[in-house]
Design a protein around this motif. Structure first.
Motif, PDB file in Angstrom:
ATOM      1  N   PRO A 169       0.853  -1.188   0.000  1.00 27.81           N
ATOM      2  CA  PRO A 169       0.000   0.000   0.000  1.00 27.81           C
ATOM      3  C   PRO A 169       0.893   1.244   0.000  1.00 27.81           C
ATOM      4  CG  PRO A 169      -0.725  -1.568   1.656  1.00 27.81           C
ATOM      5  CD  PRO A 169       0.610  -2.055   1.160  1.00 27.81           C
ATOM      6  N   ALA A 170       0.542   2.232  -0.794  1.00 32.98           N
ATOM      7  CA  ALA A 170       1.424   3.392  -0.920  1.00 32.98           C
ATOM      8  C   ALA A 170       0.670   4.699  -0.717  1.00 32.98           C
ATOM      9  CB  ALA A 170       2.120   3.375  -2.279  1.00 32.98           C
ATOM     10  N   ALA A 171      -0.525   4.625  -0.199  1.00 35.29           N
ATOM     11  CA  ALA A 171      -1.281   5.844   0.094  1.00 35.29           C
ATOM     12  C   ALA A 171      -1.452   5.980   1.605  1.00 35.29           C
ATOM     13  CB  ALA A 171      -2.631   5.817  -0.609  1.00 35.29           C
ATOM     14  N   GLY A 172      -0.439   5.541   2.334  1.00 36.47           N
ATOM     15  CA  GLY A 172      -0.451   5.683   3.787  1.00 36.47           C
ATOM     16  C   GLY A 172      -0.965   4.473   4.544  1.00 36.47           C
ATOM     17  N   GLY A 173      -1.479   3.468   3.821  1.00 31.01           N
ATOM     18  CA  GLY A 173      -2.143   2.344   4.477  1.00 31.01           C
ATOM     19  C   GLY A 173      -1.279   1.557   5.441  1.00 31.01           C
ATOM     20  N   THR A 174       0.022   1.427   5.134  1.00 28.58           N
ATOM     21  CA  THR A 174       0.868   0.666   6.067  1.00 28.58           C
ATOM     22  C   THR A 174       1.008   1.398   7.396  1.00 28.58           C
ATOM     23  OG1 THR A 174       3.002   1.638   5.387  1.00 28.58           O
ATOM     24  CG2 THR A 174       2.235  -0.272   4.128  1.00 28.58           C
ATOM     25  N   GLN A 175       0.718   2.691   7.403  1.00 31.79           N
ATOM     26  CA  GLN A 175       0.850   3.479   8.634  1.00 31.79           C
ATOM     27  C   GLN A 175      -0.490   3.774   9.291  1.00 31.79           C
ATOM     28  OE1 GLN A 175       3.891   3.644   9.705  1.00 31.79           O
ATOM     29  NE2 GLN A 175       4.399   2.597   7.789  1.00 31.79           N
TER      30      GLN A 175
ATOM     31  N   ILE B 298      -4.917   2.612  13.563  1.00 29.20           N
ATOM     32  CA  ILE B 298      -6.358   2.557  13.835  1.00 29.20           C
ATOM     33  C   ILE B 298      -6.753   1.250  14.515  1.00 29.20           C
ATOM     34  CG2 ILE B 298      -8.653   2.456  12.729  1.00 29.20           C
ATOM     35  CD1 ILE B 298      -7.430   4.425  10.604  1.00 29.20           C
ATOM     36  N   VAL B 299      -6.260   0.128  14.011  1.00 30.80           N
ATOM     37  CA  VAL B 299      -6.702  -1.165  14.556  1.00 30.80           C
ATOM     38  C   VAL B 299      -5.610  -1.901  15.327  1.00 30.80           C
ATOM     39  CG1 VAL B 299      -8.415  -1.453  12.727  1.00 30.80           C
ATOM     40  CG2 VAL B 299      -6.156  -2.489  12.446  1.00 30.80           C
ATOM     41  N   GLY B 300      -4.395  -1.319  15.405  1.00 31.67           N
ATOM     42  CA  GLY B 300      -3.294  -2.009  16.071  1.00 31.67           C
ATOM     43  C   GLY B 300      -2.541  -2.895  15.098  1.00 31.67           C
ATOM     44  N   PRO B 301      -1.274  -3.185  15.432  1.00 31.63           N
ATOM     45  CA  PRO B 301      -0.429  -3.924  14.491  1.00 31.63           C
ATOM     46  C   PRO B 301      -0.883  -5.358  14.212  1.00 31.63           C
ATOM     47  CG  PRO B 301       0.772  -3.435  16.520  1.00 31.63           C
ATOM     48  CD  PRO B 301      -0.525  -2.714  16.611  1.00 31.63           C
ATOM     49  N   SER B 302      -1.534  -6.021  15.184  1.00 34.47           N
ATOM     50  CA  SER B 302      -1.905  -7.427  14.950  1.00 34.47           C
ATOM     51  C   SER B 302      -2.863  -7.548  13.772  1.00 34.47           C
ATOM     52  CB  SER B 302      -2.568  -8.037  16.181  1.00 34.47           C
ATOM     53  OG  SER B 302      -1.694  -8.033  17.285  1.00 34.47           O
ATOM     54  N   TRP B 303      -3.951  -6.782  13.833  1.00 38.60           N
ATOM     55  CA  TRP B 303      -4.939  -6.851  12.751  1.00 38.60           C
ATOM     56  C   TRP B 303      -4.363  -6.273  11.461  1.00 38.60           C
ATOM     57  CZ3 TRP B 303      -8.479 -10.198  13.467  1.00 38.60           C
ATOM     58  CH2 TRP B 303      -9.022 -10.402  14.751  1.00 38.60           C
ATOM     59  N   ALA B 304      -3.531  -5.232  11.585  1.00 37.51           N
ATOM     60  CA  ALA B 304      -2.966  -4.610  10.388  1.00 37.51           C
ATOM     61  C   ALA B 304      -2.065  -5.588   9.646  1.00 37.51           C
ATOM     62  CB  ALA B 304      -2.194  -3.351  10.762  1.00 37.51           C
ATOM     63  N   LEU B 305      -1.229  -6.321  10.395  1.00 41.48           N
ATOM     64  CA  LEU B 305      -0.353  -7.298   9.749  1.00 41.48           C
ATOM     65  C   LEU B 305      -1.176  -8.414   9.126  1.00 41.48           C
ATOM     66  CD1 LEU B 305       2.457  -7.318  12.426  1.00 41.48           C
ATOM     67  CD2 LEU B 305       2.869  -7.013   9.981  1.00 41.48           C
ATOM     68  N   ASP B 306      -2.193  -8.884   9.865  1.00 38.67           N
ATOM     69  CA  ASP B 306      -3.039  -9.960   9.343  1.00 38.67           C
ATOM     70  C   ASP B 306      -3.686  -9.532   8.028  1.00 38.67           C
ATOM     71  OD1 ASP B 306      -5.651 -11.476   9.004  1.00 38.67           O
ATOM     72  OD2 ASP B 306      -4.771 -12.602  10.657  1.00 38.67           O
ATOM     73  N   ALA B 307      -4.236  -8.312   8.006  1.00 38.78           N
ATOM     74  CA  ALA B 307      -4.940  -7.857   6.806  1.00 38.78           C
ATOM     75  C   ALA B 307      -3.978  -7.609   5.648  1.00 38.78           C
ATOM     76  CB  ALA B 307      -5.722  -6.581   7.121  1.00 38.78           C
TER      77      ALA B 307
ATOM     78  N   LEU C 154     -12.131  -0.934  12.948  1.00 37.29           N
ATOM     79  CA  LEU C 154     -11.830  -0.309  11.653  1.00 37.29           C
ATOM     80  C   LEU C 154     -12.914   0.698  11.276  1.00 37.29           C
ATOM     81  CD1 LEU C 154     -10.325  -0.104   8.953  1.00 37.29           C
ATOM     82  CD2 LEU C 154     -11.378  -2.257   8.273  1.00 37.29           C
ATOM     83  N   VAL C 155     -14.164   0.415  11.637  1.00 36.50           N
ATOM     84  CA  VAL C 155     -15.235   1.397  11.413  1.00 36.50           C
ATOM     85  C   VAL C 155     -15.865   1.741  12.756  1.00 36.50           C
ATOM     86  CG1 VAL C 155     -15.708   0.502   9.100  1.00 36.50           C
ATOM     87  CG2 VAL C 155     -17.109  -0.264  11.017  1.00 36.50           C
ATOM     88  N   ASN C 156     -16.431   2.943  12.834  1.00 40.86           N
ATOM     89  CA  ASN C 156     -17.059   3.389  14.075  1.00 40.86           C
ATOM     90  C   ASN C 156     -18.478   2.869  14.210  1.00 40.86           C
ATOM     91  OD1 ASN C 156     -15.113   5.533  12.981  1.00 40.86           O
ATOM     92  ND2 ASN C 156     -15.238   6.014  15.145  1.00 40.86           N
ATOM     93  N   ARG C 157     -19.187   2.773  13.074  1.00 35.70           N
ATOM     94  CA  ARG C 157     -20.593   2.357  13.094  1.00 35.70           C
ATOM     95  C   ARG C 157     -20.924   1.610  11.821  1.00 35.70           C
ATOM     96  NH1 ARG C 157     -23.437   8.130  14.680  1.00 35.70           N
ATOM     97  NH2 ARG C 157     -21.806   8.720  16.150  1.00 35.70           N
ATOM     98  N   ILE C 158     -21.919   0.722  11.935  1.00 41.23           N
ATOM     99  CA  ILE C 158     -22.485   0.090  10.749  1.00 41.23           C
ATOM    100  C   ILE C 158     -23.942   0.527  10.647  1.00 41.23           C
ATOM    101  CG2 ILE C 158     -23.166  -2.064   9.644  1.00 41.23           C
ATOM    102  CD1 ILE C 158     -20.990  -3.468  11.011  1.00 41.23           C
ATOM    103  N   VAL C 159     -24.350   0.819   9.430  1.00 42.18           N
ATOM    104  CA  VAL C 159     -25.747   1.132   9.175  1.00 42.18           C
ATOM    105  C   VAL C 159     -26.368  -0.111   8.545  1.00 42.18           C
ATOM    106  CG1 VAL C 159     -27.319   2.635   7.942  1.00 42.18           C
ATOM    107  CG2 VAL C 159     -25.172   3.542   8.838  1.00 42.18           C
TER     108      VAL C 159
END
Lengths: 252, 244
Positions: free
Chosen positions: B142-148, B153-162, B179-184
C-alpha cells in the motif's frame, strides 16, 4: 550439529520451527534458546524460505522458561530469544497449539501473526514467580493489545483463553480442536503466494513505521513502494492482474 | 459547486461533500482523481466556512475499488514516481486537514480506496461494505499511507493480518476490530454520515478543530509532549473564551 530441542522443517517456501521438548512443555532453557536462535538465523539466510511458522510439539506451545535459581544477567543473556524471531525480515506466524505462558507468549508476540488452538491459555505469568517479563513482553504486549488490558495481564499474571485473546486482538484467528495445522497451513500458503519482497517490505513498513512519527513513517512507506517499482515481481503482479490470471512471482 | 472530472465537490451549511465519481469503474483512483482530490483538498483546507468533510463513492457498488493499475503500473522512472508522490502529496493533504473528515463507505473499499477511508477520522459503513489491502498479492505494498494508518487505527496485529494476507474484511469484522465506528444495517451509510456531519457542524468549530488537533498531534509523539500540546491548546481555547 544435531538439533534436539528445536526442529526445523522446510516444505515449499514455508519453514516450520518446532519447539521440541514436549515432556517439559517446551520450556525454554539455554540449550533450547541457543537452538532457536540458530533456527532463526537459518530462516533468515535461506532465500528459498519466504514464510516461517513457529509452533510446539505435544500439548503445549511453550510453558515458559525452564527453572532457574535466580534471574541473573547471565540467565537473561543466555535465554533471550524473542529478538531473534522479531529480526526475521520475512512474515512469521506463531501457531499456538497449546499454552503459551510467560516467555512462551513473549516468543509468540515477536511473530507477525498469532493463531491459537481452542483451549490454549495465554499469559505473561512471570509476576507470579516474583519476576517480570524479560524477553520483550512489557514492550510488545501493550503494542499488540490495548494498554489497560496489557497492564492488567502483566501486573496480575492472569491467563486468558483463545477466545478472549481473539476478542482483544492478541491473536487474529482461533482454530477449532484438531484444525490448527489446517488453519495455519492455509494462512502460510496465502502469505507464501504473495510476492516475497512485497511481503517483507509491508512487514518492514508496519514495524518500523509504528516507531516513527507519522510524517516520517509515510516517507518510509513511499520510499519502499517506489523501491518496489524496480522489482520484476511488481511488473508481473500488475500484468497478471490486467490479464486476470494468477501471478507467477520469482522473488526478484 | 465546482467542476472536476472525477469527483463531485459541493459545500453547503458548513459541510463539504466529496463524491468519488467514476461509478463505471467502481470509482477507481486514477491520476486525474489524484489531481482533482489534491485541488479539492486545497480548497477545503483554505475555507474556514467548511467545518466538516464527508467522503463517499458514487453508484451502488463501491466506495472505491482501488487504484487504476493501467495508469499507476507504468511510471516513467522510479525517481520521477518518488518526486511526484511528494510533490502532489494528496495523502499528506488529506491527513493534514484541520476539519473532521467522515468516510461513508458502501460496497468495495479496496486498496487505495481503503486507504482514503483510513485517512479519514471517522468511518461509517453499510452492512455490505468490504475492506481489503490486496497489494502484496500483486507484488506491491500500500502506498497511500495504508501501512501506517491501518496499524494506528486497529493495532499492528490486525494490520499485519490484513496486509500480509490481503484478505477481505466484512463490515461486521470491521466493527469488531475498530476499523469502522458504526455500521448502518438498512440502506446506505450516507444519511447517517450526513447526520453526524450536521451534528459536528453545529458545534463550536474552533473547539472541534482543536480537539482533533490535540488527538492527532498528541498520538504522534510521547505522552509528555502530548499532554503539553493539550495544555497549550486548552489554554488557547480558554483565552479565546475570555476574550469573547
Amino acid at each position: 550439529m544435531t538439533r534436539s530441542s528445536v526442529l526445523l522443517e522446510k516444505r515449499d517456501a514455508i519453514a516450520r520451527i518446532v519447539l521440541n521438548r514436549p515432556a517439559m512443555g517446551n520450556a525454554i532453557d539455554s540449550a533450547l534458546a541457543h537452538e532457536l536462535r540458530d533456527a532463526c538465523r537459518d530462516v533468515v539466510e535461506d532465500d528459498d524460505v519466504t514464510v516461517a511458522v513457529i509452533t510446539g510439539a505435544g500439548q503445549s506451545f511453550c510453558q515458559g522458561s525452564a527453572g532457574f535459581s535466580g534471574l541473573t544477567p547471565g540467565v537473561i543473556a543466555e535465554r533471550q530469544v524473542a529478538c531473534a524471531i522479531a529480526d526475521i525480515p520475512k512474515p512469521t506466524i506463531a501457531a499456538m497449539n497449546g499454552d503459551a505462558l510467560g516467555q512462551g507468549l513473549e516468543l509468540a508476540l515477536a511473530c507477525d501473526l498469532r493463531v491459537a488452538a481452542e483451549g490454549a491459555r495465554l499469559g505473561l505469568t512471570q509476576i507470579l514467580e516474583g519476576t517480570m517479563p524479560w524477553d520483550g513482553g512489557t514492550q510488545r504486549l501493550p503494542r499488540a493489545v490495548p494498554r489497560g488490558i496489557a497492564l492488567e495481564m502483566i501486573l496480575t499474571g492472569k491467563t486468558i483463553d483463545a477466545r478472549e485473546a481473539l476478542a482483544i486482538g492478541l491473536v487474529t484467528r482461533v482454530a477449532a480442536p484438531g484444525e490448527l495445522d489446517a488453519t495455519v497451513g492455509e494462512l502460510a500458503a496465502k502469505l507464501a503466494a504473495s510476492a516475497p519482497i512485497a511481503g517483507r517490505y509491508a512487514k518492514e513498513a508496519i514495524h518500523q513505521g509504528m516507531d516513527l512519527p507519522l510524517s516520517h513513517a509515510l516517507r518510509l512507506e513511499a520510499d519502499l513502494a517506489v523501491l518496489l517499482h524496480t522489482s520484476s515481481d511488481r511488473s508481473e503482479g500488475i500484468r497478471a492482474f490486467l490479464e486476470k490470471r494468477t501471478p507467477r512471482f520469482k522473488g526478484g | 459547486m465546482s467542476a472536476f472530472e472525477t469527483i463531485l465537490f459541493e459545500s453547503k451549511d458548513g459541510v463539504a461533500l466529496v463524491t468519488l465519481n467514476r461509478p463505471k469503474v467502481l470509482n477507481a483512483y486514477n491520476v486525474q482523481m489524484r489531481d482533482d482530490l489534491y485541488e479539492a483538498l486545497g480548497l477545503i483546507d483554505a475555507d474556514d466556512e467548511i467545518r466538516v468533510v464527508v467522503f463517499r463513492g458514487a453508484g451502488d457498488r463501491a466506495f472505491c475499488a482501488g487504484a487504476d493499475l493501467t495508469e499507476f503500473g507504468t511510471a516513467p522512472s522510479q525517481a520521477i514516481a518518488r518526486q511526484v508522490r511528494f510533490e502532489r502529496d494528496v495523502w499528506g493533504r488529506l491527513l493534514g486537514l484541520r476539519q473532521p473528515v467522515i468516510a461513508a463507505v458502501h460496497g468495495y473499499c479496496l486498496g487505495s480506496g481503503m486507504e482514503i477511508a483510513l485517512a479519514c477520522d471517522l468511518r461509517i459503513a453499510s452492512a455490505d461494505a468490504r475492506f481489503g489491502l490486496p497489494e502484496t498479492s500483486l507484488g506491491m505494498i500500500p502506498a497511500a499511507g495504508g501501512t501506517q494508518t491501518l496499524p494506528r487505527i486497529v493495532g499492528p496485529s490486525w494490520a499485519l493480518d490484513a496486509q500480509l494476507t490481503g484478505r477481505t474484511i466484512d463490515a461486521r469484522e470491521a466493527l469488531r476490530i475498530g476499523l469502522v465506528n458504526r455500521i448502518v444495517d438498512q440502506g446506505g451509510p450516507f444519511d447517517e454520515a450526513a447526520r453526524l456531519a450536521a451534528h459536528l457542524a453545529s458545534r463550536d468549530p474552533a473547539a472541534v478543530r482543536t480537539a482533533k488537533e490535540a488527538v492527532v498531534r498528541g498520538l504522534d509523539t510521547t505522552l509528555d509532549r502530548g499532554l503539553d500540546i493539550e495544555r497549550r491548546l486548552a489554554l488557547r481555547m480558554a483565552l479565546r473564551s475570555a476574550e469573547n
